[in-house]
Scaffold this motif. Structure first.
Motif, PDB file in Angstrom:
ATOM      1  N   ILE A 144     -14.117  28.033  28.913  1.00  0.00           N
ATOM      2  CA  ILE A 144     -15.104  27.836  29.976  1.00  0.00           C
ATOM      3  C   ILE A 144     -16.446  27.384  29.410  1.00  0.00           C
ATOM      4  O   ILE A 144     -17.052  26.425  29.889  1.00  0.00           O
ATOM      5  CB  ILE A 144     -15.298  29.133  30.786  1.00  0.00           C
ATOM      6  N   SER A 145     -16.926  28.099  28.397  1.00  0.00           N
ATOM      7  CA  SER A 145     -18.295  27.873  27.911  1.00  0.00           C
ATOM      8  C   SER A 145     -18.392  26.831  26.812  1.00  0.00           C
ATOM      9  O   SER A 145     -19.476  26.340  26.513  1.00  0.00           O
ATOM     10  CB  SER A 145     -18.887  29.186  27.405  1.00  0.00           C
ATOM     11  N   GLY A 146     -17.255  26.517  26.179  1.00  0.00           N
ATOM     12  CA  GLY A 146     -17.273  25.518  25.124  1.00  0.00           C
ATOM     13  C   GLY A 146     -17.463  26.074  23.728  1.00  0.00           C
ATOM     14  O   GLY A 146     -17.443  25.325  22.757  1.00  0.00           O
ATOM     15  N   SER A 147     -17.663  27.401  23.629  1.00  0.00           N
ATOM     16  CA  SER A 147     -17.791  28.018  22.303  1.00  0.00           C
ATOM     17  C   SER A 147     -17.242  29.436  22.368  1.00  0.00           C
ATOM     18  O   SER A 147     -17.272  30.079  23.414  1.00  0.00           O
ATOM     19  CB  SER A 147     -19.258  28.040  21.848  1.00  0.00           C
ATOM     20  N   LEU A 148     -16.749  29.914  21.241  1.00  0.00           N
ATOM     21  CA  LEU A 148     -16.146  31.249  21.193  1.00  0.00           C
ATOM     22  C   LEU A 148     -17.226  32.301  21.005  1.00  0.00           C
ATOM     23  O   LEU A 148     -17.902  32.344  19.980  1.00  0.00           O
ATOM     24  CB  LEU A 148     -15.135  31.326  20.042  1.00  0.00           C
ATOM     25  N   HIS A 149     -17.408  33.148  22.004  1.00  0.00           N
ATOM     26  CA  HIS A 149     -18.312  34.289  21.873  1.00  0.00           C
ATOM     27  C   HIS A 149     -17.780  35.420  22.753  1.00  0.00           C
ATOM     28  O   HIS A 149     -17.352  35.223  23.882  1.00  0.00           O
ATOM     29  CB  HIS A 149     -19.752  33.930  22.258  1.00  0.00           C
TER      30      HIS A 149
END
Length: 325
Positions: A144-149
Protein backbone atom coordinates in the motif's frame (compact mmCIF):
# COMPACT_ATOMS: atom_id res chain seq x y z
CA UNK A 1 -18.47 -21.97 10.90
CA UNK A 2 -16.95 -18.52 11.23
CA UNK A 3 -14.54 -16.41 13.26
CA UNK A 4 -14.31 -12.65 13.74
CA UNK A 5 -11.18 -10.69 14.60
CA UNK A 6 -10.91 -7.05 15.66
CA UNK A 7 -7.75 -5.03 14.96
CA UNK A 8 -7.28 -1.71 16.82
CA UNK A 9 -6.16 1.74 15.77
CA UNK A 10 -2.56 2.75 16.31
CA UNK A 11 -0.34 5.81 16.54
CA UNK A 12 2.49 5.43 14.06
CA UNK A 13 5.85 7.16 14.73
CA UNK A 14 4.78 8.44 18.20
CA UNK A 15 6.71 11.60 17.28
CA UNK A 16 10.21 10.36 18.14
CA UNK A 17 10.23 7.08 16.19
CA UNK A 18 9.60 7.73 12.50
CA UNK A 19 8.74 4.34 10.93
CA UNK A 20 10.16 2.48 13.97
CA UNK A 21 7.74 3.15 16.85
CA UNK A 22 4.00 2.51 17.16
CA UNK A 23 1.35 2.34 19.87
CA UNK A 24 -2.00 0.52 19.81
CA UNK A 25 -4.85 2.51 21.38
CA UNK A 26 -8.42 1.84 22.52
CA UNK A 27 -11.18 4.25 23.58
CA UNK A 28 -12.02 4.22 27.28
CA UNK A 29 -15.75 4.09 26.48
CA UNK A 30 -15.43 0.67 24.84
CA UNK A 31 -15.89 1.83 21.25
CA UNK A 32 -14.27 -0.55 18.75
CA UNK A 33 -11.92 1.91 17.07
CA UNK A 34 -10.54 -0.33 14.35
CA UNK A 35 -11.69 -2.86 11.74
CA UNK A 36 -13.45 -6.21 12.13
CA UNK A 37 -13.00 -9.10 9.72
CA UNK A 38 -15.25 -12.17 9.75
CA UNK A 39 -14.15 -15.33 7.92
CA UNK A 40 -16.78 -17.95 7.07
CA UNK A 41 -16.73 -21.20 5.10
CA UNK A 42 -18.01 -20.71 1.55
CA UNK A 43 -19.66 -23.18 -0.81
CA UNK A 44 -19.49 -20.81 -3.74
CA UNK A 45 -15.84 -19.80 -4.15
CA UNK A 46 -13.87 -17.12 -2.38
CA UNK A 47 -15.82 -13.94 -1.69
CA UNK A 48 -15.26 -10.53 -0.09
CA UNK A 49 -18.00 -8.29 1.26
CA UNK A 50 -17.29 -4.80 2.59
CA UNK A 51 -19.64 -3.14 5.08
CA UNK A 52 -19.32 -0.43 7.74
CA UNK A 53 -19.29 3.35 8.06
CA UNK A 54 -16.32 3.82 5.74
CA UNK A 55 -17.02 1.07 3.20
CA UNK A 56 -17.87 3.69 0.56
CA UNK A 57 -14.30 5.03 0.77
CA UNK A 58 -12.87 1.77 -0.63
CA UNK A 59 -12.80 0.55 -4.27
CA UNK A 60 -16.13 -0.82 -5.48
CA UNK A 61 -14.26 -3.71 -7.10
CA UNK A 62 -13.47 -5.92 -4.10
CA UNK A 63 -10.52 -7.47 -5.95
CA UNK A 64 -8.80 -4.07 -5.64
CA UNK A 65 -9.23 -4.20 -1.86
CA UNK A 66 -6.11 -4.96 0.21
CA UNK A 67 -8.08 -7.63 2.10
CA UNK A 68 -8.44 -9.59 -1.14
CA UNK A 69 -4.66 -9.36 -1.56
CA UNK A 70 -4.31 -10.64 2.01
CA UNK A 71 -6.39 -13.69 1.09
CA UNK A 72 -4.25 -14.36 -2.00
CA UNK A 73 -1.03 -14.08 0.02
CA UNK A 74 -2.40 -16.26 2.84
CA UNK A 75 -3.44 -18.94 0.35
CA UNK A 76 -0.02 -18.77 -1.30
CA UNK A 77 1.63 -19.40 2.08
CA UNK A 78 -0.81 -22.24 2.77
CA UNK A 79 0.14 -23.85 -0.54
CA UNK A 80 3.85 -23.47 0.27
CA UNK A 81 3.16 -25.18 3.61
CA UNK A 82 1.34 -28.03 1.81
CA UNK A 83 -1.97 -27.22 3.50
CA UNK A 84 -5.42 -27.74 2.02
CA UNK A 85 -6.91 -24.40 0.97
CA UNK A 86 -10.56 -23.82 1.91
CA UNK A 87 -12.98 -21.54 0.09
CA UNK A 88 -14.03 -18.67 2.34
CA UNK A 89 -16.21 -15.61 2.50
CA UNK A 90 -14.54 -12.63 4.15
CA UNK A 91 -16.60 -9.74 5.50
CA UNK A 92 -14.69 -6.53 6.22
CA UNK A 93 -16.48 -4.19 8.62
CA UNK A 94 -14.64 -0.99 7.71
CA UNK A 95 -14.94 1.14 10.86
CA UNK A 96 -11.74 3.11 10.31
CA UNK A 97 -11.59 6.18 8.07
CA UNK A 98 -9.18 5.86 5.15
CA UNK A 99 -6.15 8.15 5.16
CA UNK A 100 -6.73 9.08 8.80
CA UNK A 101 -3.30 8.48 10.31
CA UNK A 102 -4.78 5.86 12.62
CA UNK A 103 -3.38 2.87 10.78
CA UNK A 104 -6.51 2.27 8.72
CA UNK A 105 -4.85 0.01 6.16
CA UNK A 106 -2.98 -1.80 8.93
CA UNK A 107 -6.30 -2.50 10.69
CA UNK A 108 -7.69 -4.16 7.58
CA UNK A 109 -4.51 -6.12 6.91
CA UNK A 110 -4.08 -7.31 10.50
CA UNK A 111 -7.74 -8.21 10.95
CA UNK A 112 -7.76 -10.11 7.63
CA UNK A 113 -4.57 -12.14 8.15
CA UNK A 114 -5.20 -12.76 11.85
CA UNK A 115 -8.81 -13.66 11.02
CA UNK A 116 -7.77 -16.18 8.36
CA UNK A 117 -5.24 -17.69 10.75
CA UNK A 118 -7.86 -17.99 13.51
CA UNK A 119 -10.24 -19.63 11.02
CA UNK A 120 -7.70 -22.27 9.97
CA UNK A 121 -6.62 -22.85 13.55
CA UNK A 122 -10.22 -23.42 14.68
CA UNK A 123 -11.54 -25.46 11.77
CA UNK A 124 -8.48 -26.96 10.06
CA UNK A 125 -6.06 -27.46 12.97
CA UNK A 126 -3.34 -25.39 11.32
CA UNK A 127 -1.89 -21.99 12.11
CA UNK A 128 1.12 -19.92 11.17
CA UNK A 129 3.60 -18.62 13.74
CA UNK A 130 3.28 -15.09 15.06
CA UNK A 131 6.45 -14.09 13.19
CA UNK A 132 5.18 -15.54 9.90
CA UNK A 133 1.90 -13.66 10.29
CA UNK A 134 3.68 -10.39 11.08
CA UNK A 135 5.86 -10.76 7.99
CA UNK A 136 2.76 -11.26 5.83
CA UNK A 137 1.22 -8.15 7.38
CA UNK A 138 4.35 -6.13 6.67
CA UNK A 139 4.37 -7.31 3.07
CA UNK A 140 0.77 -6.16 2.61
CA UNK A 141 1.40 -2.80 4.28
CA UNK A 142 4.39 -2.26 1.98
CA UNK A 143 2.16 -2.97 -1.01
CA UNK A 144 0.00 0.00 0.00
CA UNK A 145 2.59 2.55 1.12
CA UNK A 146 5.45 1.60 -1.17
CA UNK A 147 7.93 0.83 1.61
CA UNK A 148 8.24 -1.80 4.33
CA UNK A 149 7.54 -0.41 7.78
CA UNK A 150 5.90 -2.18 10.71
CA UNK A 151 5.09 0.78 12.97
CA UNK A 152 1.33 0.33 12.48
CA UNK A 153 0.91 -3.39 11.81
CA UNK A 154 3.13 -4.50 14.72
CA UNK A 155 1.25 -2.66 17.52
CA UNK A 156 -2.08 -3.34 15.80
CA UNK A 157 -1.31 -7.08 15.82
CA UNK A 158 0.73 -7.46 19.01
CA UNK A 159 -0.67 -4.62 21.12
CA UNK A 160 1.19 -2.17 23.31
CA UNK A 161 4.04 0.07 22.23
CA UNK A 162 6.31 -1.63 19.73
CA UNK A 163 9.84 -0.65 18.73
CA UNK A 164 10.92 -2.00 15.34
CA UNK A 165 14.36 -3.61 15.34
CA UNK A 166 16.59 -4.45 12.32
CA UNK A 167 16.39 -8.20 12.86
CA UNK A 168 14.00 -10.11 10.54
CA UNK A 169 13.68 -12.87 13.15
CA UNK A 170 12.46 -10.47 15.83
CA UNK A 171 10.95 -7.48 13.96
CA UNK A 172 9.55 -5.71 17.04
CA UNK A 173 10.19 -5.35 20.76
CA UNK A 174 7.51 -4.37 23.26
CA UNK A 175 8.32 -1.24 25.28
CA UNK A 176 6.98 -0.60 28.80
CA UNK A 177 4.05 1.84 28.75
CA UNK A 178 2.74 4.48 31.12
CA UNK A 179 -0.57 2.89 32.02
CA UNK A 180 -2.00 5.97 33.73
CA UNK A 181 -1.81 8.06 30.53
CA UNK A 182 -4.70 9.05 28.27
CA UNK A 183 -4.24 9.54 24.54
CA UNK A 184 -6.81 11.94 23.12
CA UNK A 185 -7.23 11.15 19.42
CA UNK A 186 -8.82 13.75 17.14
CA UNK A 187 -9.55 12.82 13.52
CA UNK A 188 -10.69 16.01 11.72
CA UNK A 189 -12.66 14.25 8.99
CA UNK A 190 -10.35 14.92 6.05
CA UNK A 191 -8.18 12.41 4.20
CA UNK A 192 -4.40 12.55 3.82
CA UNK A 193 -2.84 9.75 1.79
CA UNK A 194 0.23 8.09 3.25
CA UNK A 195 2.04 8.53 -0.07
CA UNK A 196 1.31 12.28 -0.18
CA UNK A 197 2.42 12.69 3.42
CA UNK A 198 5.68 10.86 2.67
CA UNK A 199 6.30 12.79 -0.55
CA UNK A 200 6.23 16.10 1.31
CA UNK A 201 9.22 15.09 3.44
CA UNK A 202 12.75 16.09 2.41
CA UNK A 203 15.06 13.47 0.91
CA UNK A 204 17.90 14.41 3.29
CA UNK A 205 18.25 15.90 6.77
CA UNK A 206 20.88 18.01 8.48
CA UNK A 207 23.40 16.55 10.89
CA UNK A 208 21.75 18.51 13.71
CA UNK A 209 18.36 16.93 12.93
CA UNK A 210 19.89 13.45 12.84
CA UNK A 211 21.53 13.99 16.22
CA UNK A 212 18.30 15.35 17.69
CA UNK A 213 16.28 12.44 16.29
CA UNK A 214 18.65 9.81 17.67
CA UNK A 215 18.97 11.48 21.04
CA UNK A 216 15.20 11.92 21.48
CA UNK A 217 14.39 8.33 20.50
CA UNK A 218 17.14 6.85 22.67
CA UNK A 219 16.13 8.99 25.64
CA UNK A 220 12.47 8.06 25.22
CA UNK A 221 13.22 4.32 25.07
CA UNK A 222 15.48 4.59 28.11
CA UNK A 223 12.87 6.58 30.05
CA UNK A 224 10.18 3.99 29.21
CA UNK A 225 12.32 1.21 30.65
CA UNK A 226 13.04 3.26 33.78
CA UNK A 227 9.41 4.33 34.21
CA UNK A 228 10.41 8.00 34.02
CA UNK A 229 7.26 9.59 32.63
CA UNK A 230 8.48 13.18 32.94
CA UNK A 231 11.61 12.56 30.89
CA UNK A 232 9.83 10.32 28.36
CA UNK A 233 7.31 12.96 27.38
CA UNK A 234 9.74 15.86 27.63
CA UNK A 235 11.56 14.51 24.55
CA UNK A 236 8.49 13.43 22.56
CA UNK A 237 9.33 15.87 19.77
CA UNK A 238 9.09 15.14 16.04
CA UNK A 239 11.97 16.62 14.04
CA UNK A 240 11.50 14.35 11.02
CA UNK A 241 7.89 14.77 9.83
CA UNK A 242 5.89 17.33 11.81
CA UNK A 243 7.77 20.45 10.58
CA UNK A 244 6.70 19.56 7.03
CA UNK A 245 3.38 17.77 7.49
CA UNK A 246 1.82 20.42 9.71
CA UNK A 247 1.57 22.67 6.65
CA UNK A 248 -1.04 20.35 5.09
CA UNK A 249 -3.15 19.91 8.25
CA UNK A 250 -5.74 22.67 8.72
CA UNK A 251 -5.87 23.94 12.30
CA UNK A 252 -3.03 21.74 13.51
CA UNK A 253 -0.63 24.50 14.61
CA UNK A 254 -3.39 26.31 16.52
CA UNK A 255 -4.37 23.08 18.25
CA UNK A 256 -0.77 22.37 19.26
CA UNK A 257 -0.44 25.86 20.70
CA UNK A 258 -3.63 25.51 22.76
CA UNK A 259 -2.88 22.01 24.03
CA UNK A 260 0.65 22.82 25.13
CA UNK A 261 -0.48 25.95 26.95
CA UNK A 262 -3.27 23.93 28.58
CA UNK A 263 -0.76 21.51 30.06
CA UNK A 264 -0.75 18.33 27.97
CA UNK A 265 2.34 16.14 28.32
CA UNK A 266 2.89 15.85 24.58
CA UNK A 267 1.11 16.45 21.29
CA UNK A 268 1.79 15.24 17.78
CA UNK A 269 0.60 13.87 14.45
CA UNK A 270 -0.61 10.29 14.50
CA UNK A 271 1.13 8.47 11.67
CA UNK A 272 0.88 10.46 8.47
CA UNK A 273 -2.01 12.56 9.79
CA UNK A 274 -4.42 14.26 9.80
CA UNK A 275 -5.29 12.72 13.18
CA UNK A 276 -3.77 14.60 16.10
CA UNK A 277 -2.97 12.97 19.42
CA UNK A 278 -2.22 14.54 22.77
CA UNK A 279 -1.18 12.91 26.03
CA UNK A 280 -2.17 13.59 29.63
CA UNK A 281 -2.22 11.64 32.88
CA UNK A 282 -5.20 13.65 34.17
CA UNK A 283 -8.71 12.36 33.35
CA UNK A 284 -10.28 15.81 33.75
CA UNK A 285 -7.75 17.33 31.36
CA UNK A 286 -8.40 14.54 28.86
CA UNK A 287 -12.10 15.47 28.87
CA UNK A 288 -11.22 19.17 28.51
CA UNK A 289 -8.87 18.52 25.59
CA UNK A 290 -11.40 16.25 23.88
CA UNK A 291 -14.11 18.91 24.17
CA UNK A 292 -11.84 21.61 22.74
CA UNK A 293 -10.66 19.43 19.86
CA UNK A 294 -14.21 18.42 19.03
CA UNK A 295 -15.16 22.10 18.71
CA UNK A 296 -11.97 23.42 17.12
CA UNK A 297 -10.08 20.72 15.20
CA UNK A 298 -12.82 18.82 13.39
CA UNK A 299 -13.46 20.12 9.88
CA UNK A 300 -17.02 20.96 8.88
CA UNK A 301 -18.13 20.17 5.31
CA UNK A 302 -20.25 22.61 3.23
CA UNK A 303 -23.32 20.62 4.30
CA UNK A 304 -22.57 21.43 7.92
CA UNK A 305 -21.59 17.87 8.82
CA UNK A 306 -18.28 16.27 9.76
CA UNK A 307 -16.94 12.73 9.48
CA UNK A 308 -14.45 13.55 12.20
CA UNK A 309 -14.41 12.26 15.76
CA UNK A 310 -12.56 12.54 19.04
CA UNK A 311 -11.83 9.61 21.36
CA UNK A 312 -10.18 9.50 24.74
CA UNK A 313 -8.01 6.38 24.65
CA UNK A 314 -5.55 4.36 26.65
CA UNK A 315 -2.81 2.07 25.37
CA UNK A 316 -4.24 -1.21 24.06
CA UNK A 317 -2.11 -4.03 25.43
CA UNK A 318 -3.98 -6.79 23.56
CA UNK A 319 -3.77 -5.85 19.89
CA UNK A 320 -5.78 -8.02 17.49
CA UNK A 321 -8.35 -10.18 19.30
CA UNK A 322 -10.99 -12.72 18.37
CA UNK A 323 -14.52 -11.55 19.09
CA UNK A 324 -17.14 -13.78 20.71
CA UNK A 325 -19.54 -15.43 18.27
Amino acid sequence: MSVSVFAPASIGNVNVGFDVLGLAVKPVDGTLLGDVVTVTHSNDGDQLEVIGNFANKLPSDVKLNIVWDCLLLFNKELFASKQTIAEVKITLDKRMPVGSGLGSSACSVVAAIAGLNAFYEKYHQFSFSQRALLKMMGQMEAKISGSLHYDNVAPCFLGGMQLMVPDPDIIARNLPQFEDCYFVMAYPGIEVSTKAARDILPTSYSRADLISFGQNLATFVDACHRGDKVQAFSVLTDVVAEPYRKTILPGYSDAVSYLRQAGCLAVGISGSGPTLFCVTDDAAKAEKFAHWLNNNYLQISPSGASEGFVHICRADAQGAVSLPE
